[in-house]
Design a protein around this motif. Sequence first.
Motif, PDB file in Angstrom:
ATOM      1  N   ARG A  65       7.155  -8.277 -18.238  1.00 48.53           N
ATOM      2  CA  ARG A  65       7.353  -8.170 -16.787  1.00 48.53           C
ATOM      3  C   ARG A  65       7.060  -6.735 -16.364  1.00 48.53           C
ATOM      4  O   ARG A  65       7.304  -5.798 -17.128  1.00 48.53           O
ATOM      5  CB  ARG A  65       8.793  -8.518 -16.409  1.00 48.53           C
ATOM      6  CG  ARG A  65       9.135  -9.975 -16.638  1.00 48.53           C
ATOM      7  CD  ARG A  65      10.602 -10.234 -16.284  1.00 48.53           C
ATOM      8  NE  ARG A  65      10.991 -11.578 -16.628  1.00 48.53           N
ATOM      9  CZ  ARG A  65      10.993 -12.597 -15.769  1.00 48.53           C
ATOM     10  NH1 ARG A  65      10.635 -12.406 -14.528  1.00 48.53           N
ATOM     11  NH2 ARG A  65      11.359 -13.796 -16.159  1.00 48.53           N
ATOM     12  N   TYR A  66       6.553  -6.578 -15.155  1.00 56.63           N
ATOM     13  CA  TYR A  66       6.371  -5.236 -14.610  1.00 56.63           C
ATOM     14  C   TYR A  66       7.743  -4.615 -14.383  1.00 56.63           C
ATOM     15  O   TYR A  66       8.710  -5.322 -14.093  1.00 56.63           O
ATOM     16  CB  TYR A  66       5.627  -5.297 -13.270  1.00 56.63           C
ATOM     17  CG  TYR A  66       4.157  -5.600 -13.397  1.00 56.63           C
ATOM     18  CD1 TYR A  66       3.232  -4.570 -13.539  1.00 56.63           C
ATOM     19  CD2 TYR A  66       3.685  -6.905 -13.349  1.00 56.63           C
ATOM     20  CE1 TYR A  66       1.877  -4.831 -13.631  1.00 56.63           C
ATOM     21  CE2 TYR A  66       2.334  -7.183 -13.448  1.00 56.63           C
ATOM     22  CZ  TYR A  66       1.432  -6.140 -13.595  1.00 56.63           C
ATOM     23  OH  TYR A  66       0.090  -6.407 -13.691  1.00 56.63           O
ATOM     24  N   PRO A  67       7.835  -3.273 -14.487  1.00 58.71           N
ATOM     25  CA  PRO A  67       9.119  -2.623 -14.175  1.00 58.71           C
ATOM     26  C   PRO A  67       9.537  -2.909 -12.729  1.00 58.71           C
ATOM     27  O   PRO A  67       8.686  -3.011 -11.834  1.00 58.71           O
ATOM     28  CB  PRO A  67       8.808  -1.137 -14.362  1.00 58.71           C
ATOM     29  CG  PRO A  67       7.620  -1.094 -15.264  1.00 58.71           C
ATOM     30  CD  PRO A  67       6.821  -2.328 -14.933  1.00 58.71           C
ATOM     31  N   ALA A  68      10.824  -3.022 -12.502  1.00 56.50           N
ATOM     32  CA  ALA A  68      11.352  -3.276 -11.157  1.00 56.50           C
ATOM     33  C   ALA A  68      10.829  -2.215 -10.181  1.00 56.50           C
ATOM     34  O   ALA A  68      10.794  -1.028 -10.497  1.00 56.50           O
ATOM     35  CB  ALA A  68      12.866  -3.257 -11.186  1.00 56.50           C
ATOM     36  N   GLY A  69      10.398  -2.677  -9.029  1.00 59.36           N
ATOM     37  CA  GLY A  69       9.891  -1.777  -7.999  1.00 59.36           C
ATOM     38  C   GLY A  69       8.446  -1.380  -8.176  1.00 59.36           C
ATOM     39  O   GLY A  69       7.888  -0.660  -7.340  1.00 59.36           O
ATOM     40  N   LYS A  70       7.819  -1.817  -9.269  1.00 55.49           N
ATOM     41  CA  LYS A  70       6.419  -1.463  -9.538  1.00 55.49           C
ATOM     42  C   LYS A  70       5.556  -2.716  -9.762  1.00 55.49           C
ATOM     43  O   LYS A  70       4.611  -2.705 -10.525  1.00 55.49           O
ATOM     44  CB  LYS A  70       6.324  -0.542 -10.750  1.00 55.49           C
ATOM     45  CG  LYS A  70       7.023   0.787 -10.546  1.00 55.49           C
ATOM     46  CD  LYS A  70       6.873   1.690 -11.748  1.00 55.49           C
ATOM     47  CE  LYS A  70       7.549   3.023 -11.488  1.00 55.49           C
ATOM     48  NZ  LYS A  70       7.374   3.944 -12.620  1.00 55.49           N
ATOM     49  N   TRP A  79       0.491  -0.809  -6.298  1.00 55.15           N
ATOM     50  CA  TRP A  79       0.847  -1.038  -7.695  1.00 55.15           C
ATOM     51  C   TRP A  79      -0.270  -1.714  -8.479  1.00 55.15           C
ATOM     52  O   TRP A  79      -0.420  -1.489  -9.685  1.00 55.15           O
ATOM     53  CB  TRP A  79       2.162  -1.795  -7.802  1.00 55.15           C
ATOM     54  CG  TRP A  79       3.285  -0.939  -7.312  1.00 55.15           C
ATOM     55  CD1 TRP A  79       4.060  -1.163  -6.209  1.00 55.15           C
ATOM     56  CD2 TRP A  79       3.722   0.308  -7.863  1.00 55.15           C
ATOM     57  NE1 TRP A  79       4.958  -0.139  -6.048  1.00 55.15           N
ATOM     58  CE2 TRP A  79       4.774   0.784  -7.046  1.00 55.15           C
ATOM     59  CE3 TRP A  79       3.333   1.084  -8.949  1.00 55.15           C
ATOM     60  CZ2 TRP A  79       5.432   1.977  -7.300  1.00 55.15           C
ATOM     61  CZ3 TRP A  79       3.997   2.276  -9.194  1.00 55.15           C
ATOM     62  CH2 TRP A  79       5.029   2.713  -8.385  1.00 55.15           C
ATOM     63  N   ASP A  80      -1.062  -2.542  -7.844  1.00 56.20           N
ATOM     64  CA  ASP A  80      -2.207  -3.163  -8.519  1.00 56.20           C
ATOM     65  C   ASP A  80      -3.181  -2.073  -8.967  1.00 56.20           C
ATOM     66  O   ASP A  80      -3.665  -2.089 -10.102  1.00 56.20           O
ATOM     67  CB  ASP A  80      -2.890  -4.165  -7.583  1.00 56.20           C
ATOM     68  CG  ASP A  80      -3.928  -5.014  -8.294  1.00 56.20           C
ATOM     69  OD1 ASP A  80      -3.681  -5.432  -9.440  1.00 56.20           O
ATOM     70  OD2 ASP A  80      -4.986  -5.254  -7.692  1.00 56.20           O
ATOM     71  N   VAL A  81      -3.437  -1.112  -8.118  1.00 56.13           N
ATOM     72  CA  VAL A  81      -4.332   0.010  -8.450  1.00 56.13           C
ATOM     73  C   VAL A  81      -3.687   0.896  -9.531  1.00 56.13           C
ATOM     74  O   VAL A  81      -4.356   1.325 -10.472  1.00 56.13           O
ATOM     75  CB  VAL A  81      -4.675   0.821  -7.179  1.00 56.13           C
ATOM     76  CG1 VAL A  81      -5.426   2.087  -7.526  1.00 56.13           C
ATOM     77  CG2 VAL A  81      -5.472  -0.036  -6.210  1.00 56.13           C
ATOM     78  N   TYR A  82      -2.397   1.168  -9.402  1.00 51.12           N
ATOM     79  CA  TYR A  82      -1.681   1.999 -10.378  1.00 51.12           C
ATOM     80  C   TYR A  82      -1.817   1.438 -11.791  1.00 51.12           C
ATOM     81  O   TYR A  82      -2.084   2.166 -12.751  1.00 51.12           O
ATOM     82  CB  TYR A  82      -0.204   2.085  -9.979  1.00 51.12           C
ATOM     83  CG  TYR A  82       0.672   2.819 -10.965  1.00 51.12           C
ATOM     84  CD1 TYR A  82       0.783   4.201 -10.916  1.00 51.12           C
ATOM     85  CD2 TYR A  82       1.419   2.131 -11.931  1.00 51.12           C
ATOM     86  CE1 TYR A  82       1.602   4.893 -11.811  1.00 51.12           C
ATOM     87  CE2 TYR A  82       2.239   2.805 -12.819  1.00 51.12           C
ATOM     88  CZ  TYR A  82       2.325   4.181 -12.761  1.00 51.12           C
ATOM     89  OH  TYR A  82       3.133   4.859 -13.642  1.00 51.12           O
ATOM     90  N   TRP A  83      -1.641   0.128 -11.934  1.00 54.17           N
ATOM     91  CA  TRP A  83      -1.665  -0.484 -13.261  1.00 54.17           C
ATOM     92  C   TRP A  83      -3.064  -0.597 -13.850  1.00 54.17           C
ATOM     93  O   TRP A  83      -3.221  -0.999 -15.004  1.00 54.17           O
ATOM     94  CB  TRP A  83      -0.943  -1.826 -13.244  1.00 54.17           C
ATOM     95  CG  TRP A  83       0.539  -1.652 -13.037  1.00 54.17           C
ATOM     96  CD1 TRP A  83       1.245  -1.977 -11.914  1.00 54.17           C
ATOM     97  CD2 TRP A  83       1.474  -1.072 -13.939  1.00 54.17           C
ATOM     98  NE1 TRP A  83       2.570  -1.629 -12.078  1.00 54.17           N
ATOM     99  CE2 TRP A  83       2.739  -1.074 -13.310  1.00 54.17           C
ATOM    100  CE3 TRP A  83       1.380  -0.539 -15.228  1.00 54.17           C
ATOM    101  CZ2 TRP A  83       3.887  -0.579 -13.925  1.00 54.17           C
ATOM    102  CZ3 TRP A  83       2.529  -0.048 -15.831  1.00 54.17           C
ATOM    103  CH2 TRP A  83       3.755  -0.072 -15.188  1.00 54.17           C
TER     104      TRP A  83
END
Length: 98
Positions: A65-70, A79-83
């Motif tokens: 799972r993605y970290p909460a808030g991210k 967040w899509d760009v960040y990851w």
Amino acid sequence: MNPPRSTALVSALASGAALLALTGCAGFEYREAVCGGGEYPVLSVGGTGSACVPDSAEPPSGYARYPAGKVPQQVDDKWDVYWDTHTLDENGKVVDVG
């Protein structure tokens, strides 16, 4: 319908169509969801891949799972760009992709 009313109607419709064509539906931005209804996104551990998992299921092996808030919600959101340049290591720590 008498001729003056029909002329006014045609004129109004033509003006509306022209305005729509010139503005390109400005203000009506479509944002594609990362996952469909009843699903949540998961991140590939050690990579930048992702998948969608049914809300009732746990992430498959190799995903977390993605970290909460991210959590990315829409394609190309913050967040899509960040990851694209970050991932989770096997201990769940956020790391740069190198």
